[in-house]
Design an enzyme around this catalytic site. Sequence first.
Site, PDB file in Angstrom:
ATOM      1  N   ASN A 132      -0.285  88.893-152.942  1.00 27.73           N
ATOM      2  CA  ASN A 132      -1.527  88.128-152.950  1.00 27.73           C
ATOM      3  C   ASN A 132      -2.125  88.932-154.403  1.00 27.73           C
ATOM      4  O   ASN A 132      -2.301  90.044-154.367  1.00 27.73           O
ATOM      5  CB  ASN A 132      -2.494  88.459-151.751  1.00 27.73           C
ATOM      6  CG  ASN A 132      -4.024  88.109-151.941  1.00 27.73           C
ATOM      7  OD1 ASN A 132      -4.489  88.045-153.090  1.00 27.73           O
ATOM      8  ND2 ASN A 132      -4.475  87.427-151.004  1.00 27.73           N
ATOM      9  N   HIS A 159      -6.781  90.307-156.505  1.00 31.59           N
ATOM     10  CA  HIS A 159      -7.537  91.504-157.212  1.00 31.59           C
ATOM     11  C   HIS A 159      -7.181  91.857-158.662  1.00 31.59           C
ATOM     12  O   HIS A 159      -7.655  92.665-159.136  1.00 31.59           O
ATOM     13  CB  HIS A 159      -7.688  92.457-156.095  1.00 31.59           C
ATOM     14  CG  HIS A 159      -8.357  92.079-154.850  1.00 31.59           C
ATOM     15  ND1 HIS A 159      -9.682  91.708-154.747  1.00 31.59           N
ATOM     16  CD2 HIS A 159      -7.798  91.793-153.647  1.00 31.59           C
ATOM     17  CE1 HIS A 159     -10.001  91.643-153.704  1.00 31.59           C
ATOM     18  NE2 HIS A 159      -8.814  91.663-152.874  1.00 31.59           N
ATOM     19  N   HIS A 172      -6.242  83.343-153.140  1.00 30.98           N
ATOM     20  CA  HIS A 172      -7.523  82.933-152.300  1.00 30.98           C
ATOM     21  C   HIS A 172      -8.694  82.287-153.201  1.00 30.98           C
ATOM     22  O   HIS A 172      -9.221  83.305-153.995  1.00 30.98           O
ATOM     23  CB  HIS A 172      -8.035  84.111-151.416  1.00 30.98           C
ATOM     24  CG  HIS A 172      -9.014  83.570-150.529  1.00 30.98           C
ATOM     25  ND1 HIS A 172      -9.534  84.787-149.569  1.00 30.98           N
ATOM     26  CD2 HIS A 172      -9.626  82.485-150.243  1.00 30.98           C
ATOM     27  CE1 HIS A 172     -10.369  84.054-148.779  1.00 30.98           C
ATOM     28  NE2 HIS A 172     -10.491  82.854-149.354  1.00 30.98           N
ATOM     29  N   ARG A 212     -11.930  81.522-153.341  1.00 27.75           N
ATOM     30  CA  ARG A 212     -13.177  81.664-152.672  1.00 27.75           C
ATOM     31  C   ARG A 212     -14.228  80.785-152.846  1.00 27.75           C
ATOM     32  O   ARG A 212     -14.201  80.295-154.315  1.00 27.75           O
ATOM     33  CB  ARG A 212     -13.729  83.059-152.653  1.00 27.75           C
ATOM     34  CG  ARG A 212     -12.890  83.870-151.881  1.00 27.75           C
ATOM     35  CD  ARG A 212     -13.643  85.270-151.628  1.00 27.75           C
ATOM     36  NE  ARG A 212     -13.210  86.167-150.640  1.00 27.75           N
ATOM     37  CZ  ARG A 212     -13.808  86.164-149.657  1.00 27.75           C
ATOM     38  NH1 ARG A 212     -14.860  85.622-149.159  1.00 27.75           N
ATOM     39  NH2 ARG A 212     -13.440  87.090-148.535  1.00 27.75           N
ATOM     40  N   ARG A 249     -15.051  84.508-156.566  1.00 28.79           N
ATOM     41  CA  ARG A 249     -15.549  85.859-157.166  1.00 28.79           C
ATOM     42  C   ARG A 249     -14.202  86.595-157.555  1.00 28.79           C
ATOM     43  O   ARG A 249     -14.328  87.453-158.520  1.00 28.79           O
ATOM     44  CB  ARG A 249     -15.792  86.621-155.828  1.00 28.79           C
ATOM     45  CG  ARG A 249     -14.930  86.932-155.034  1.00 28.79           C
ATOM     46  CD  ARG A 249     -15.316  87.914-153.778  1.00 28.79           C
ATOM     47  NE  ARG A 249     -16.505  87.511-152.975  1.00 28.79           N
ATOM     48  CZ  ARG A 249     -16.509  88.106-151.783  1.00 28.79           C
ATOM     49  NH1 ARG A 249     -15.964  89.065-151.143  1.00 28.79           N
ATOM     50  NH2 ARG A 249     -17.648  87.304-151.139  1.00 28.79           N
ATOM     51  N   GLU A 297      -4.661  80.407-150.215  1.00 28.31           N
ATOM     52  CA  GLU A 297      -5.589  80.622-149.278  1.00 28.31           C
ATOM     53  C   GLU A 297      -7.046  79.940-149.615  1.00 28.31           C
ATOM     54  O   GLU A 297      -7.743  79.885-150.746  1.00 28.31           O
ATOM     55  CB  GLU A 297      -5.858  81.868-149.221  1.00 28.31           C
ATOM     56  CG  GLU A 297      -4.793  82.719-148.545  1.00 28.31           C
ATOM     57  CD  GLU A 297      -4.964  84.162-148.379  1.00 28.31           C
ATOM     58  OE1 GLU A 297      -3.985  84.683-147.444  1.00 28.31           O
ATOM     59  OE2 GLU A 297      -5.921  84.598-149.144  1.00 28.31           O
ATOM     60  N   THR A 348     -12.339  89.283-146.197  1.00 29.30           N
ATOM     61  CA  THR A 348     -12.074  88.230-144.809  1.00 29.30           C
ATOM     62  C   THR A 348     -12.007  89.155-143.523  1.00 29.30           C
ATOM     63  O   THR A 348     -11.187  89.690-143.226  1.00 29.30           O
ATOM     64  CB  THR A 348     -10.765  87.672-145.054  1.00 29.30           C
ATOM     65  OG1 THR A 348     -10.671  86.902-146.346  1.00 29.30           O
ATOM     66  CG2 THR A 348     -10.704  86.334-144.021  1.00 29.30           C
ATOM     67  N   GLU A 361      -0.809  82.607-139.352  1.00 28.39           N
ATOM     68  CA  GLU A 361      -0.955  84.051-140.047  1.00 28.39           C
ATOM     69  C   GLU A 361      -1.859  85.009-139.105  1.00 28.39           C
ATOM     70  O   GLU A 361      -2.973  84.630-139.303  1.00 28.39           O
ATOM     71  CB  GLU A 361      -1.258  84.033-141.632  1.00 28.39           C
ATOM     72  CG  GLU A 361      -1.259  85.556-142.158  1.00 28.39           C
ATOM     73  CD  GLU A 361      -1.259  85.240-143.670  1.00 28.39           C
ATOM     74  OE1 GLU A 361      -0.830  84.468-144.160  1.00 28.39           O
ATOM     75  OE2 GLU A 361      -2.079  86.470-144.293  1.00 28.39           O
ATOM     76  N   HIS A 392      -3.163  91.159-144.296  1.00 30.18           N
ATOM     77  CA  HIS A 392      -4.528  91.836-144.333  1.00 30.18           C
ATOM     78  C   HIS A 392      -4.460  93.469-143.987  1.00 30.18           C
ATOM     79  O   HIS A 392      -4.169  93.760-142.884  1.00 30.18           O
ATOM     80  CB  HIS A 392      -5.521  91.283-143.504  1.00 30.18           C
ATOM     81  CG  HIS A 392      -6.935  91.250-144.191  1.00 30.18           C
ATOM     82  ND1 HIS A 392      -7.624  90.569-145.093  1.00 30.18           N
ATOM     83  CD2 HIS A 392      -7.944  92.394-144.193  1.00 30.18           C
ATOM     84  CE1 HIS A 392      -8.585  90.907-145.582  1.00 30.18           C
ATOM     85  NE2 HIS A 392      -8.829  92.097-145.046  1.00 30.18           N
TER      86      HIS A 392
HETATM   87  C1  LIG Z   1      -7.431  85.870-146.558  1.00 27.83           C
HETATM   88  C2  LIG Z   1      -6.908  87.140-146.827  1.00 27.83           C
HETATM   89  O1  LIG Z   1      -6.705  88.109-145.945  1.00 27.83           O
HETATM   90  C3  LIG Z   1      -6.816  87.629-148.326  1.00 27.83           C
HETATM   91  O2  LIG Z   1      -6.714  86.764-149.142  1.00 27.83           O
HETATM   92  C4  LIG Z   1      -8.008  88.430-148.666  1.00 27.83           C
HETATM   93  O3  LIG Z   1      -9.018  87.518-148.205  1.00 27.83           O
HETATM   94  C5  LIG Z   1      -7.877  88.559-149.982  1.00 27.83           C
HETATM   95  O4  LIG Z   1      -9.091  88.206-150.568  1.00 27.83           O
HETATM   96  P1  LIG Z   1     -10.460  89.201-150.205  1.00 27.83           P
HETATM   97  O5  LIG Z   1     -10.049  90.558-150.644  1.00 27.83           O
HETATM   98  O6  LIG Z   1     -11.425  88.382-151.226  1.00 27.83           O
HETATM   99  O7  LIG Z   1     -10.903  88.643-149.085  1.00 27.83           O
HETATM  100  N1  LIG Z   2      -3.562  86.851-146.104  1.00 26.95           N
HETATM  101  C1  LIG Z   2      -3.683  88.288-146.410  1.00 26.95           C
HETATM  102  C2  LIG Z   2      -3.374  88.475-147.670  1.00 26.95           C
HETATM  103  O1  LIG Z   2      -3.098  87.471-148.403  1.00 26.95           O
HETATM  104  C3  LIG Z   2      -3.545  89.675-148.394  1.00 26.95           C
HETATM  105  O2  LIG Z   2      -4.696  90.720-147.724  1.00 26.95           O
HETATM  106  P1  LIG Z   2      -4.748  92.095-148.302  1.00 26.95           P
HETATM  107  O3  LIG Z   2      -3.519  92.851-148.667  1.00 26.95           O
HETATM  108  O4  LIG Z   2      -5.369  91.982-149.825  1.00 26.95           O
HETATM  109  O5  LIG Z   2      -5.632  92.626-147.473  1.00 26.95           O
END
Ligand SMILES: CC(=O)[C@@H](O)[C@H](O)COP(=O)(O)O
Ligand SMILES: NCC(=O)COP(=O)(O)O
Length: 232
Positions: A7, A10, A43, A45, A49, A69, A100, A150, A185
């Site tokens: 993911n 960030h 994701h 959003r 953000r 996402e 989330t 998930e 997560h």
């Molecule tokens: C859905 C999820 O768990 C991740 O995509 C997480 O949401 C990362 O984005 P945020 O840190 O903005 O929630």
């Molecule tokens: N769906 C969870 C994800 O994509 C990553 O979550 P995180 O490792 O950023 O908390």
Amino acid sequence: MIRLGVNIDHVATLRNARGGTFPDPIAAAELAIASGADGITAHLREDRRHIRDADMPRLKALSAPLNFEMAATDEMVRIACDLRPHACCLVPEKRQEITTEGGLDVVGQSEALKPKIARLRDTGIRVSLFIDPEARQIETAAALGAPVVELHTGAYALGGSQELERLRSAAETVAACGLELHAGHGLTYDNVGAIAGLAGLAELNIGHFLIGQAVFDGLGPVVRKMKSLINS
Ligand SMILES: CC(=O)[C@@H](O)[C@H](O)COP(=O)(O)O
Ligand SMILES: NCC(=O)COP(=O)(O)O
């Protein structure tokens, strides 16, 4: 082999902090793929953000599958159907939350979700539902025609002692319902092992920790280490 979805949200958080184009989440995704990521998760959003609309087609054009996402809104379903990513993971969103906080309430929202899941599926997108590890949520996900769930591992990552047992039991329900099992997560080097051991687990999606740890070790080594931990 358990697949690792990286993911890159960030990286975009950092980019947006200065309002420019650096660091580029797409370049980070390319590096993650070159280092062993099996897919990229992003994701979009509703408040934009981190990931922005213009990032999505560039991510879709990469060589690994894109897991988009998104909240289950009409706007996001329209964007997804135009983009046609490999997969869409429907997640809950609250405007003020830092991240989330929990899973999507597919039991409470089943009527609203049904046509959206059907539209995504009819477009050829693999639909996943990001839910808490509860039998009712899993069974409803199956009834709604989602092929994948998930499981939200956030409560486990925060140290809830009962949470691993809940996840193990949920993994059995996922298998009994004939669904593909993903999880994610809050996962880190230290807590990923037990989750990687869930029966039938096909994919982990991990972001915040990998991007944070990359500050110290570099994204390539961090992705390689996580990939080897989840499959060892
Ligand atoms: C859905 C999820 O768990 C991740 O995509 C997480 O949401 C990362 O984005 P945020 O840190 O903005 O929630
Ligand atoms: N769906 C969870 C994800 O994509 C990553 O979550 P995180 O490792 O950023 O908390």
